[in-house]
Design a protein around this motif. Structure first.
Motif, PDB file in Angstrom:
ATOM      1  N   THR A  16       0.854  -1.177   0.000  1.00 18.97           N
ATOM      2  CA  THR A  16       0.000   0.000   0.000  1.00 18.97           C
ATOM      3  C   THR A  16       0.899   1.239   0.000  1.00 18.97           C
ATOM      4  OG1 THR A  16      -0.079   0.217   2.408  1.00 18.97           O
ATOM      5  CG2 THR A  16      -1.705  -1.242   1.373  1.00 18.97           C
ATOM      6  N   ARG A  17       0.298   2.381  -0.217  1.00 22.16           N
ATOM      7  CA  ARG A  17       1.072   3.625  -0.230  1.00 22.16           C
ATOM      8  C   ARG A  17       1.732   3.880   1.131  1.00 22.16           C
ATOM      9  NH1 ARG A  17      -0.773   9.190  -3.096  1.00 22.16           N
ATOM     10  NH2 ARG A  17       0.901  10.537  -2.363  1.00 22.16           N
ATOM     11  N   THR A  18       0.988   3.599   2.196  1.00 23.31           N
ATOM     12  CA  THR A  18       1.524   3.808   3.538  1.00 23.31           C
ATOM     13  C   THR A  18       2.664   2.838   3.823  1.00 23.31           C
ATOM     14  OG1 THR A  18      -0.609   4.596   4.351  1.00 23.31           O
ATOM     15  CG2 THR A  18       0.988   3.870   6.003  1.00 23.31           C
ATOM     16  N   GLU A  19       2.501   1.576   3.454  1.00 24.28           N
ATOM     17  CA  GLU A  19       3.559   0.588   3.663  1.00 24.28           C
ATOM     18  C   GLU A  19       4.816   0.962   2.886  1.00 24.28           C
ATOM     19  OE1 GLU A  19       0.317  -3.040   4.210  1.00 24.28           O
ATOM     20  OE2 GLU A  19       1.479  -2.839   2.359  1.00 24.28           O
ATOM     21  N   SER A  20       4.636   1.469   1.665  1.00 20.42           N
ATOM     22  CA  SER A  20       5.779   1.883   0.852  1.00 20.42           C
ATOM     23  C   SER A  20       6.526   3.036   1.509  1.00 20.42           C
ATOM     24  CB  SER A  20       5.316   2.309  -0.546  1.00 20.42           C
ATOM     25  OG  SER A  20       4.722   1.241  -1.243  1.00 20.42           O
ATOM     26  N   ALA A  21       5.772   4.001   2.050  1.00 19.60           N
ATOM     27  CA  ALA A  21       6.391   5.158   2.694  1.00 19.60           C
ATOM     28  C   ALA A  21       7.174   4.743   3.937  1.00 19.60           C
ATOM     29  CB  ALA A  21       5.317   6.183   3.058  1.00 19.60           C
TER      30      ALA A  21
ATOM     31  N   THR B 182       1.288  10.081   3.338  1.00 22.42           N
ATOM     32  CA  THR B 182       0.194   9.295   3.922  1.00 22.42           C
ATOM     33  C   THR B 182      -0.433  10.044   5.092  1.00 22.42           C
ATOM     34  OG1 THR B 182       1.738   8.156   5.387  1.00 22.42           O
ATOM     35  CG2 THR B 182       1.290   7.127   3.275  1.00 22.42           C
ATOM     36  N   PRO B 183      -1.170  11.111   4.824  1.00 25.97           N
ATOM     37  CA  PRO B 183      -1.759  11.914   5.908  1.00 25.97           C
ATOM     38  C   PRO B 183      -2.768  11.157   6.756  1.00 25.97           C
ATOM     39  CG  PRO B 183      -2.662  12.550   3.774  1.00 25.97           C
ATOM     40  CD  PRO B 183      -1.515  11.630   3.501  1.00 25.97           C
ATOM     41  N   ASP B 184      -3.238  10.001   6.272  1.00 24.88           N
ATOM     42  CA  ASP B 184      -4.239   9.239   7.020  1.00 24.88           C
ATOM     43  C   ASP B 184      -3.612   8.311   8.056  1.00 24.88           C
ATOM     44  OD1 ASP B 184      -3.104   7.722   4.977  1.00 24.88           O
ATOM     45  OD2 ASP B 184      -4.789   6.339   4.918  1.00 24.88           O
ATOM     46  N   CYS B 185      -2.275   8.185   8.041  1.00 24.09           N
ATOM     47  CA  CYS B 185      -1.622   7.303   8.999  1.00 24.09           C
ATOM     48  C   CYS B 185      -1.515   8.002  10.352  1.00 24.09           C
ATOM     49  CB  CYS B 185      -0.234   6.908   8.502  1.00 24.09           C
ATOM     50  SG  CYS B 185       0.611   5.708   9.565  1.00 24.09           S
ATOM     51  N   THR B 186      -2.009   7.351  11.385  1.00 23.96           N
ATOM     52  CA  THR B 186      -1.995   7.920  12.734  1.00 23.96           C
ATOM     53  C   THR B 186      -1.148   7.044  13.642  1.00 23.96           C
ATOM     54  OG1 THR B 186      -3.933   6.671  13.445  1.00 23.96           O
ATOM     55  CG2 THR B 186      -4.320   8.803  12.378  1.00 23.96           C
ATOM     56  N   GLU B 187      -0.894   7.527  14.839  1.00 21.29           N
ATOM     57  CA  GLU B 187      -0.112   6.742  15.792  1.00 21.29           C
ATOM     58  C   GLU B 187      -0.818   5.420  16.106  1.00 21.29           C
ATOM     59  OE1 GLU B 187       2.051   7.222  20.167  1.00 21.29           O
ATOM     60  OE2 GLU B 187       0.974   8.912  19.271  1.00 21.29           O
ATOM     61  N   ARG B 188      -2.150   5.466  16.132  1.00 20.85           N
ATOM     62  CA  ARG B 188      -2.905   4.258  16.422  1.00 20.85           C
ATOM     63  C   ARG B 188      -2.811   3.248  15.278  1.00 20.85           C
ATOM     64  NH1 ARG B 188      -9.010   4.817  18.500  1.00 20.85           N
ATOM     65  NH2 ARG B 188      -7.809   5.609  20.285  1.00 20.85           N
TER      66      ARG B 188
ATOM     67  N   LEU C 194       8.840   8.899  12.445  1.00 24.65           N
ATOM     68  CA  LEU C 194       8.308   8.147  11.309  1.00 24.65           C
ATOM     69  C   LEU C 194       6.987   8.750  10.847  1.00 24.65           C
ATOM     70  CD1 LEU C 194       8.452   4.267  11.120  1.00 24.65           C
ATOM     71  CD2 LEU C 194       6.714   5.594   9.949  1.00 24.65           C
ATOM     72  N   LEU C 195       6.099   9.023  11.791  1.00 22.70           N
ATOM     73  CA  LEU C 195       4.806   9.607  11.428  1.00 22.70           C
ATOM     74  C   LEU C 195       4.966  10.973  10.774  1.00 22.70           C
ATOM     75  CD1 LEU C 195       2.728   8.631  14.585  1.00 22.70           C
ATOM     76  CD2 LEU C 195       2.235   7.927  12.225  1.00 22.70           C
ATOM     77  N   ASP C 196       5.906  11.774  11.293  1.00 22.52           N
ATOM     78  CA  ASP C 196       6.126  13.106  10.739  1.00 22.52           C
ATOM     79  C   ASP C 196       6.688  13.032   9.327  1.00 22.52           C
ATOM     80  OD1 ASP C 196       6.414  16.081  11.045  1.00 22.52           O
ATOM     81  OD2 ASP C 196       8.525  15.565  10.744  1.00 22.52           O
ATOM     82  N   ARG C 197       7.648  12.108   9.113  1.00 18.74           N
ATOM     83  CA  ARG C 197       8.337  12.026   7.824  1.00 18.74           C
ATOM     84  C   ARG C 197       7.449  11.469   6.716  1.00 18.74           C
ATOM     85  NH1 ARG C 197      13.981  11.619   8.503  1.00 18.74           N
ATOM     86  NH2 ARG C 197      14.129  11.256   6.250  1.00 18.74           N
ATOM     87  N   ILE C 198       6.505  10.614   7.070  1.00 17.09           N
ATOM     88  CA  ILE C 198       5.655  10.029   6.031  1.00 17.09           C
ATOM     89  C   ILE C 198       4.329  10.764   5.890  1.00 17.09           C
ATOM     90  CG2 ILE C 198       6.677   7.749   6.451  1.00 17.09           C
ATOM     91  CD1 ILE C 198       3.998   6.909   7.690  1.00 17.09           C
ATOM     92  N   SER C 199       4.111  11.802   6.683  1.00 14.60           N
ATOM     93  CA  SER C 199       2.810  12.472   6.705  1.00 14.60           C
ATOM     94  C   SER C 199       2.436  13.105   5.364  1.00 14.60           C
ATOM     95  CB  SER C 199       2.778  13.542   7.806  1.00 14.60           C
ATOM     96  OG  SER C 199       3.772  14.527   7.565  1.00 14.60           O
ATOM     97  N   ALA C 200       3.447  13.577   4.621  1.00 16.60           N
ATOM     98  CA  ALA C 200       3.148  14.208   3.332  1.00 16.60           C
ATOM     99  C   ALA C 200       2.586  13.188   2.340  1.00 16.60           C
ATOM    100  CB  ALA C 200       4.412  14.841   2.758  1.00 16.60           C
TER     101      ALA C 200
END
Length: 223
Positions: A149-154, A180-186, A172-178
């Protein structure tokens, strides 16, 4: 061995180029018309193309429009500056006017192949037996394609760019946010779990190490 395609209906020039390229250690492919050139490209992908413009069948300009992802050096008797500008803006990597110096052409071929290699390196990441194409986000594990998926790739991209470092969850969350903005800590933990399972399914290897209380890193693979 790098392979050069010579697309020219002038047999004398083609033979001269083929001899010079062979002496430099290149493989050579030949086509004598625009139509034959398209057939050649459907059967093989050379590393560079030397393209004449005045071809029987399809013209050099028409052939150029079909060449993607391969550097093309146009070799033509046309000396008009506007012709050169038009071709350079429409896909040609370089332009040399006939007659040309063979040594200069060989130097330009070397430069274009070096540039193509550098561009290829900048669009791909390889760590151990993982290879990630940064343009298509295509992953291969031990030579086998794995759909991410796009998030897994990032996530994997960041880990592969820093193969010996532990990446904190917040970083990690900060660097991939651009990407995958839908990825959250949860949801991050689930994405990591899914990614790990996909890699293990192909290779049986756990490529991602969890550093408890901090984050994640690529696991060191045994030689």
């Amino acid at each position: 061995m790098k392979t050069i395609a010579i697309i020219d209906d002038d047999v004398h020039i083609g033979d001269m180029l083929a001899e010079a390229l062979t002496q430099e250690g290149y493989g050579v492919l030949r086509a004598y018309s625009g139509t034959e050139a398209l057939y050649l490209f459907s059967q093989s992908k050379p590393d560079l193309v030397l393209l004449d413009l005045m071809l029987p069948g399809l013209s050099g300009e028409e052939v150029l429009a079909h060449i993607k992802g391969i550097p093309v050096i146009v070799l033509s008797a046309r000396a008009d500056v506007q012709d050169k500008i038009h071709l350079l803006l429409n896909g040609a990597a370089d332009y040399m006017t006939k007659p040309f110096d063979t040594k200069e052409l060989l130097a330009r071929i070397t430069a274009q192949l070096r540039k193509a290699a550098q561009q290829e390196e900048s669009t791909a990441l390889s760590v151990a037996d993982l290879s990630l194409d940064l343009l298509s986000l295509t992953l291969t594990v031990q030579g086998e394609a794995v759909k991410l998926t796009r998030t897994e790739s990032a996530i994997l991209k960041l880990l592969m760019q820093n193969p010996k470092q532990v990446i904190a969850k917040s970083v990690l969350l900060d660097r991939i946010s651009a990407d995958t903005p839908d990825c959250t800590e949860r949801s991050l933990k689930q994405h990591i779990s899914n990614l790990r399972k996909k890699l293990q399914a192909v290779s049986g290897v756990d490529y991602i190490e969890t550093v408890w209380g901090i984050g994640f890193k690529l696991a060191q693979q045994k030689p």
